[in-house]
Design a protein around this motif. Structure first.
Motif, mmCIF file in Angstrom:
data_model
loop_
_atom_site.group_PDB
_atom_site.id
_atom_site.type_symbol
_atom_site.label_atom_id
_atom_site.label_comp_id
_atom_site.label_asym_id
_atom_site.label_seq_id
_atom_site.Cartn_x
_atom_site.Cartn_y
_atom_site.Cartn_z
ATOM 1 N N THR A 203 0.633 -1.018 0.228
ATOM 2 C CA THR A 203 0.104 -0.233 -0.026
ATOM 3 C C THR A 203 0.889 1.290 0.091
ATOM 4 O OG1 THR A 203 -0.204 -0.176 2.442
ATOM 5 C CG2 THR A 203 -2.000 -1.080 1.060
ATOM 6 N N SER A 204 1.885 1.262 0.443
ATOM 7 C CA SER A 204 3.021 2.453 0.440
ATOM 8 C C SER A 204 3.032 2.854 -0.897
ATOM 9 C CB SER A 204 4.227 2.415 1.235
ATOM 10 O OG SER A 204 5.041 1.025 0.651
ATOM 11 N N LEU A 205 3.290 1.897 -1.757
ATOM 12 C CA LEU A 205 3.436 2.234 -3.356
ATOM 13 C C LEU A 205 2.024 2.995 -3.889
ATOM 14 C CD1 LEU A 205 5.312 -0.840 -4.480
ATOM 15 C CD2 LEU A 205 6.380 1.374 -3.822
ATOM 16 N N GLN A 206 1.171 3.086 -3.286
ATOM 17 C CA GLN A 206 -0.291 3.533 -3.970
ATOM 18 C C GLN A 206 -0.524 4.909 -3.436
ATOM 19 O OE1 GLN A 206 -3.392 0.603 -2.510
ATOM 20 N NE2 GLN A 206 -2.047 -1.105 -3.195
ATOM 21 N N ASP A 207 0.169 5.562 -3.077
ATOM 22 C CA ASP A 207 0.145 6.941 -2.551
ATOM 23 C C ASP A 207 0.098 7.892 -3.481
ATOM 24 O OD1 ASP A 207 1.341 9.635 -1.658
ATOM 25 O OD2 ASP A 207 0.900 8.729 0.338
ATOM 26 N N GLN A 208 -0.959 8.632 -3.596
ATOM 27 C CA GLN A 208 -1.329 9.396 -4.789
ATOM 28 C C GLN A 208 -0.260 10.738 -4.784
ATOM 29 O OE1 GLN A 208 -3.771 9.352 -7.299
ATOM 30 N NE2 GLN A 208 -3.164 11.140 -8.083
ATOM 31 N N LYS A 209 0.241 10.977 -3.801
ATOM 32 C CA LYS A 209 1.214 11.995 -3.797
ATOM 33 C C LYS A 209 2.581 11.518 -4.448
ATOM 34 C CE LYS A 209 -0.536 14.769 0.064
ATOM 35 N NZ LYS A 209 -0.306 15.089 1.398
ATOM 36 N N LEU A 210 3.062 10.153 -4.080
ATOM 37 C CA LEU A 210 4.080 9.682 -4.511
ATOM 38 C C LEU A 210 3.810 9.624 -6.279
ATOM 39 C CD1 LEU A 210 6.904 8.125 -4.346
ATOM 40 C CD2 LEU A 210 5.217 5.976 -4.262
ATOM 41 N N ARG A 211 2.899 9.253 -6.658
ATOM 42 C CA ARG A 211 2.504 9.206 -7.975
ATOM 43 C C ARG A 211 2.772 10.329 -8.813
ATOM 44 N NH1 ARG A 211 -2.970 6.813 -9.680
ATOM 45 N NH2 ARG A 211 -2.527 7.659 -11.632
ATOM 46 N N GLU A 212 2.161 11.278 -8.125
ATOM 47 C CA GLU A 212 2.305 12.779 -8.916
ATOM 48 C C GLU A 212 3.643 13.228 -8.833
ATOM 49 O OE1 GLU A 212 -0.355 15.192 -6.339
ATOM 50 O OE2 GLU A 212 -2.252 14.068 -7.093
ATOM 51 N N GLN A 213 4.399 13.070 -7.720
ATOM 52 C CA GLN A 213 5.681 13.498 -7.432
ATOM 53 C C GLN A 213 6.750 12.813 -8.689
ATOM 54 O OE1 GLN A 213 6.077 15.979 -5.232
ATOM 55 N NE2 GLN A 213 8.435 16.224 -5.791
ATOM 56 N N ILE A 214 6.631 11.740 -8.943
ATOM 57 C CA ILE A 214 7.520 11.072 -9.777
ATOM 58 C C ILE A 214 6.779 10.739 -11.025
ATOM 59 C CG2 ILE A 214 8.434 9.468 -7.876
ATOM 60 C CD1 ILE A 214 6.906 7.101 -8.896
ATOM 61 N N GLY A 215 5.776 11.333 -11.288
ATOM 62 C CA GLY A 215 5.101 11.435 -12.865
ATOM 63 C C GLY A 215 4.582 10.421 -13.338
ATOM 64 N N ALA A 216 4.084 9.222 -12.435
ATOM 65 C CA ALA A 216 3.599 8.006 -13.049
ATOM 66 C C ALA A 216 2.124 8.312 -13.191
ATOM 67 C CB ALA A 216 3.564 6.862 -11.998
ATOM 68 N N ARG A 217 1.810 8.186 -14.551
ATOM 69 C CA ARG A 217 0.321 8.586 -14.994
ATOM 70 C C ARG A 217 -0.730 7.094 -14.631
ATOM 71 N NH1 ARG A 217 1.718 11.265 -20.620
ATOM 72 N NH2 ARG A 217 2.325 13.361 -19.685
ATOM 73 N N VAL A 218 0.043 5.838 -14.949
ATOM 74 C CA VAL A 218 -0.610 4.704 -14.676
ATOM 75 C C VAL A 218 -0.006 4.240 -13.367
ATOM 76 C CG1 VAL A 218 -0.711 2.168 -15.466
ATOM 77 C CG2 VAL A 218 -0.477 4.061 -17.366
ATOM 78 N N PRO A 219 -0.989 3.861 -12.413
ATOM 79 C CA PRO A 219 -0.813 3.585 -11.134
ATOM 80 C C PRO A 219 0.301 2.627 -10.859
ATOM 81 C CG PRO A 219 -3.020 3.647 -11.192
ATOM 82 C CD PRO A 219 -2.463 3.675 -12.640
#
Length: 134
Positions: free
Chosen positions: A73-89
């Protein structure tokens, strides 16, 4: 071979329910840290089993990335996705980890969920085998 009796079947059901809340630590290579993984749904496990049995590297890594993302679940953080530019989860996984790291963690996560059976460790160094052989 003995057959299971009523009480043993009920105990099996209890064991099955308890297995749904299992957790494990997935070591992150080249660090002294780990990710906490939780047991996913049966549907996810069957999907990953299909990818692994498909036999090609692309399918295997699709299963690894999805399994790591789904179970940790730590990889599912929305802020993390935004910060690293991952469009697809699930892109979070290859954005953070190299192929070698994903291969190592992939064996651990797929073993945890039951896609891979427990392998013997190398007696010399205690390390488990990588999924992809050189």
């Amino acid at each position: 071979m003995n057959t299971m009796n009523f009480d043993e079947l009920l105990a099996k059901r209890t064991e099955r329910e308890q297995s749904k809340t299992k957790q494990c630590e997935i070591p992150v290579p080249n660090t002294d840290k780990c990710l906490i993984a939780t047991m996913p749904s049966d549907a996810k496990i069957m999907k990953w089993l299909g990818h692994v049995r498909n036999g090609d590297t692309e399918s295997l890594f699709e299963a690894i990335d999805d399994a790591l993302y789904t179970c940790c679940t730590s990889l599912q953080d929305q802020k993390l996705r935004e910060q690293i530019g991952a469009r697809v989860p699930t892109d979070v996984v290859p954005f953070l980890f190299s192929v070698d790291e994903r291969n190592q963690m992939g064996y651990d996560i797929l073993k945890f969920v039951g896609v891979f059976k427990e392998k013997e460790q190398n007696e010399d160094d205690g390390e488990s085998e990588d999924i992809i052989k050189n």
